[in-house]
Write a protein that holds these residues in place. Structure first.
Motif, PDB file in Angstrom:
ATOM      1  N   THR A   8       0.823  -1.206   0.000  1.00 52.19           N
ATOM      2  CA  THR A   8       0.000   0.000   0.000  1.00 52.19           C
ATOM      3  C   THR A   8       0.856   1.255   0.000  1.00 52.19           C
ATOM      4  O   THR A   8       0.614   2.193  -0.778  1.00 52.19           O
ATOM      5  CB  THR A   8      -0.928   0.007   1.223  1.00 52.19           C
ATOM      6  OG1 THR A   8      -1.798  -1.124   1.168  1.00 52.19           O
ATOM      7  CG2 THR A   8      -1.760   1.283   1.259  1.00 52.19           C
ATOM      8  N   LEU A   9       1.855   1.314   0.857  1.00 52.63           N
ATOM      9  CA  LEU A   9       2.689   2.512   0.953  1.00 52.63           C
ATOM     10  C   LEU A   9       3.517   2.734  -0.313  1.00 52.63           C
ATOM     11  O   LEU A   9       3.721   3.881  -0.737  1.00 52.63           O
ATOM     12  CB  LEU A   9       3.591   2.418   2.181  1.00 52.63           C
ATOM     13  CG  LEU A   9       2.855   2.496   3.524  1.00 52.63           C
ATOM     14  CD1 LEU A   9       3.792   2.150   4.675  1.00 52.63           C
ATOM     15  CD2 LEU A   9       2.245   3.878   3.733  1.00 52.63           C
ATOM     16  N   ARG A  10       3.989   1.648  -0.931  1.00 51.26           N
ATOM     17  CA  ARG A  10       4.696   1.804  -2.209  1.00 51.26           C
ATOM     18  C   ARG A  10       3.760   2.348  -3.283  1.00 51.26           C
ATOM     19  O   ARG A  10       4.164   3.158  -4.136  1.00 51.26           O
ATOM     20  CB  ARG A  10       5.307   0.473  -2.647  1.00 51.26           C
ATOM     21  CG  ARG A  10       6.573   0.085  -1.883  1.00 51.26           C
ATOM     22  CD  ARG A  10       7.312  -1.053  -2.575  1.00 51.26           C
ATOM     23  NE  ARG A  10       6.528  -2.273  -2.580  1.00 51.26           N
ATOM     24  CZ  ARG A  10       6.639  -3.245  -1.686  1.00 51.26           C
ATOM     25  NH1 ARG A  10       7.507  -3.134  -0.692  1.00 51.26           N
ATOM     26  NH2 ARG A  10       5.908  -4.342  -1.770  1.00 51.26           N
ATOM     27  N   LEU A  11       2.509   1.907  -3.271  1.00 48.08           N
ATOM     28  CA  LEU A  11       1.533   2.413  -4.234  1.00 48.08           C
ATOM     29  C   LEU A  11       1.288   3.905  -4.016  1.00 48.08           C
ATOM     30  O   LEU A  11       1.208   4.680  -4.981  1.00 48.08           O
ATOM     31  CB  LEU A  11       0.229   1.633  -4.121  1.00 48.08           C
ATOM     32  CG  LEU A  11      -0.943   2.127  -4.980  1.00 48.08           C
ATOM     33  CD1 LEU A  11      -0.573   2.156  -6.456  1.00 48.08           C
ATOM     34  CD2 LEU A  11      -2.175   1.259  -4.749  1.00 48.08           C
ATOM     35  N   LEU A  12       1.181   4.326  -2.759  1.00 51.23           N
ATOM     36  CA  LEU A  12       0.987   5.742  -2.482  1.00 51.23           C
ATOM     37  C   LEU A  12       2.163   6.566  -2.999  1.00 51.23           C
ATOM     38  O   LEU A  12       1.981   7.670  -3.530  1.00 51.23           O
ATOM     39  CB  LEU A  12       0.797   5.970  -0.987  1.00 51.23           C
ATOM     40  CG  LEU A  12      -0.472   5.365  -0.364  1.00 51.23           C
ATOM     41  CD1 LEU A  12      -0.487   5.616   1.141  1.00 51.23           C
ATOM     42  CD2 LEU A  12      -1.730   5.905  -1.023  1.00 51.23           C
ATOM     43  N   ALA A  13       3.376   6.043  -2.851  1.00 50.81           N
ATOM     44  CA  ALA A  13       4.553   6.744  -3.377  1.00 50.81           C
ATOM     45  C   ALA A  13       4.480   6.853  -4.894  1.00 50.81           C
ATOM     46  O   ALA A  13       4.829   7.892  -5.477  1.00 50.81           O
ATOM     47  CB  ALA A  13       5.825   6.015  -2.949  1.00 50.81           C
ATOM     48  N   LYS A  14       4.007   5.807  -5.551  1.00 48.36           N
ATOM     49  CA  LYS A  14       3.873   5.829  -7.007  1.00 48.36           C
ATOM     50  C   LYS A  14       2.825   6.837  -7.458  1.00 48.36           C
ATOM     51  O   LYS A  14       2.996   7.532  -8.464  1.00 48.36           O
ATOM     52  CB  LYS A  14       3.510   4.428  -7.504  1.00 48.36           C
ATOM     53  CG  LYS A  14       3.303   4.333  -9.016  1.00 48.36           C
ATOM     54  CD  LYS A  14       2.930   2.920  -9.428  1.00 48.36           C
ATOM     55  CE  LYS A  14       2.722   2.827 -10.943  1.00 48.36           C
ATOM     56  NZ  LYS A  14       2.363   1.438 -11.352  1.00 48.36           N
ATOM     57  N   LEU A  15       1.734   6.933  -6.716  1.00 51.93           N
ATOM     58  CA  LEU A  15       0.628   7.810  -7.096  1.00 51.93           C
ATOM     59  C   LEU A  15       0.884   9.272  -6.748  1.00 51.93           C
ATOM     60  O   LEU A  15       0.216  10.163  -7.290  1.00 51.93           O
ATOM     61  CB  LEU A  15      -0.657   7.352  -6.392  1.00 51.93           C
ATOM     62  CG  LEU A  15      -1.200   5.974  -6.791  1.00 51.93           C
ATOM     63  CD1 LEU A  15      -2.350   5.586  -5.871  1.00 51.93           C
ATOM     64  CD2 LEU A  15      -1.642   5.975  -8.246  1.00 51.93           C
TER      65      LEU A  15
END
Length: 428
Positions: free
Chosen positions: A162-169
């Motif tokens: 989840t946190l990696r996805l937030l960084a990507k977004l």
């Protein structure tokens, strides 16, 4: 690129002191009649009267956006969301409509644990599709910056996913400030042993997240059925020693003492506060902790106890508003609807609600130096509304009064995408 936004009947600058707004200052929107904003390379060059701004040398060569006599204001800063959740909780919704309580829904396998199963079972690509759709809707409704929490996986792999996805977004199209909410409820693997779960997060997961710079804040849900006050203090103490900013879900369904814990630990915000008492209100008013109010969750759950906004404001607390966007208790991405609820149900004035949803929301994320108001040097994050008076924004409830969302100087189209800023400008 240089852009001139002109023709604003009311330009709400929200300019003022460097700290969060309190008391009478919440009602000061810094209104400039017949206003204009000059933008260059994604930042505000100047904002003020059209007569002055349009005479600036750079304004004469700028492309123009005509507000056509409408309101222009800062973009919303939504300082409390649960962006990544996988699927809506429609069974929960139907059960609640049939009379089931929050606890009964959880006991039947619904509630947060159903979202945990969804997030653990979905790929990062599937979660990205869900989150991008929500971000596009937020942008259309005027949000330009948001906080987003993890907390719907509760295991290491899922929380890091989840946190990696937030960084990507982040920055595509909206700025996202990430928060680790591993302490949402005890993970299924630690059922009946919440203390061990707290210890595991503090010694294993949080240090890894800190090393990888995947979250700026750490949050905990301190309430009946979640974590106790003692567990919250221990968890947040570990987070503070690691260098995280602190946030607390406080006094939502029961008065636990979490609001005063937030003050004692110098948390940046205490969120919810529906059951805050007089002592909590005074403590918040005398602190630097922002009281972030989330009326959407009260509305969606069909409850009647809203946070004591008037008492908080009159005591001198710094008040912010946010959507609490999540699949179980507040499935709304509209800060405009939150403003309507704040005015109608919590008796905030339109001006107070707008301030709480912009500059004070930015203070609740410690980013007020770059967003939340229309001042030189800040990001060019602003809205052209389809109304002629700012009071119409909460007055027309359940509608979208945003004509154009401008993020970093660029207008967002229906797909919700914009050119990315250079990496140096795109940090949470």
């Amino acid at each position: 690129m240089t852009t001139l936004v002109r023709g604003a009947r009311q330009l709400l600058t929200l300019r003022g002191d460097s700290g969060p707004r309190r008391g009478a200052a919440l009602r000061d929107l810094g209104i400039v009649p017949n206003g204009a904003v000059l933008i260059k390379d994604g930042s505000i060059v100047d904002a003020g009267s059209a007569r002055r701004i349009e005479k600036l040398p750079e304004a004469r060569r700028a492309r123009e956006i005509d507000a056509c006599g409408r309101v222009v204001m800062p973009g919303f800063v939504d300082s409390h969301t649960h962006l990544v959740f996988g699927r809506p909780r429609l069974v929960d919704y139907e059960m609640r409509l049939a009379g089931a309580s929050y606890a009964e829904i959880a006991a039947a396998g619904g509630g947060i644990l159903s979202s945990v199963a969804a997030v653990r079972g979905m790929s990062a690509a599937q979660l990205e599709t869900q989150a991008r759709a929500a971000l596009a809707a937020m942008a259309r409704h005027g949000t330009t910056t948001l906080e987003a929490k993890s907390g719907y996986a509760l295991d290491e792999a899922g929380e890091l996913k989840t946190l990696r996805l937030l960084a990507k977004l982040n920055g595509d199209p909206l700025d996202i400030v990430p928060t680790y909410l591993g302490a949402h409820i005890p993970a299924p693997e630690y059922r009946g042993n919440a203390d061990a779960y707290i210890d595991w997060m503090a010694t294993v997961t949080m240090p890894k997240i800190r090393r990888r710079k995947l979250a700026r804040f750490v949050d905990i849900y301190c309430d009946d059925g979640a974590f106790t006050l003692e567990q919250a203090q221990r968890y947040l103490d570990h987070a503070r020693r690691l260098g995280f900013g602190l946030k607390i879900h406080a006094e939502q369904f029961a008065r636990t003492g979490a609001a005063r814990l937030a003050v004692e630990m110098e948390a940046v915000s205490a969120d919810h506060l529906e059951h805050a008492g007089r002592e909590d209100i005074i403590a918040l008013a005398e602190s630097h902790t922002v009281a972030t109010l989330l009326p959407g969750s009260v509305f969606h759950l069909g409850l009647r106890t809203y946070a004591p906004a008037r008492a908080l404001i009159e005591a001198g607390a710094a008040v912010a508003l946010a959507t609490d966007f999540n699949p179980g208790t507040s499935p709304t991405y509209s800060m405009q609807m939150v403003l309507s609820l704040a005015c109608t149900e919590m008796r905030m004035s339109p001006a107070e609600a707008i301030t709480a949803a912009t500059i004070n929301g930015a203070h609740a994320l410690r980013i007020a130096d770059r967003t939340g108001s229309l001042e030189p040097g800040k990001y060019a994050d602003l809205l052209v509304l389809s109304v002629n008076d700012y009071r119409e924004l909460p007055y027309y409830f359940g509608t979208n009064n945003v004509n154009l969302t401008i993020k970093g100087g660029a207008g967002l189209q229906a797909c919700g995408r914009r050119p990315r800023r250079p990496a140096s400008q795109n940090k949470p």
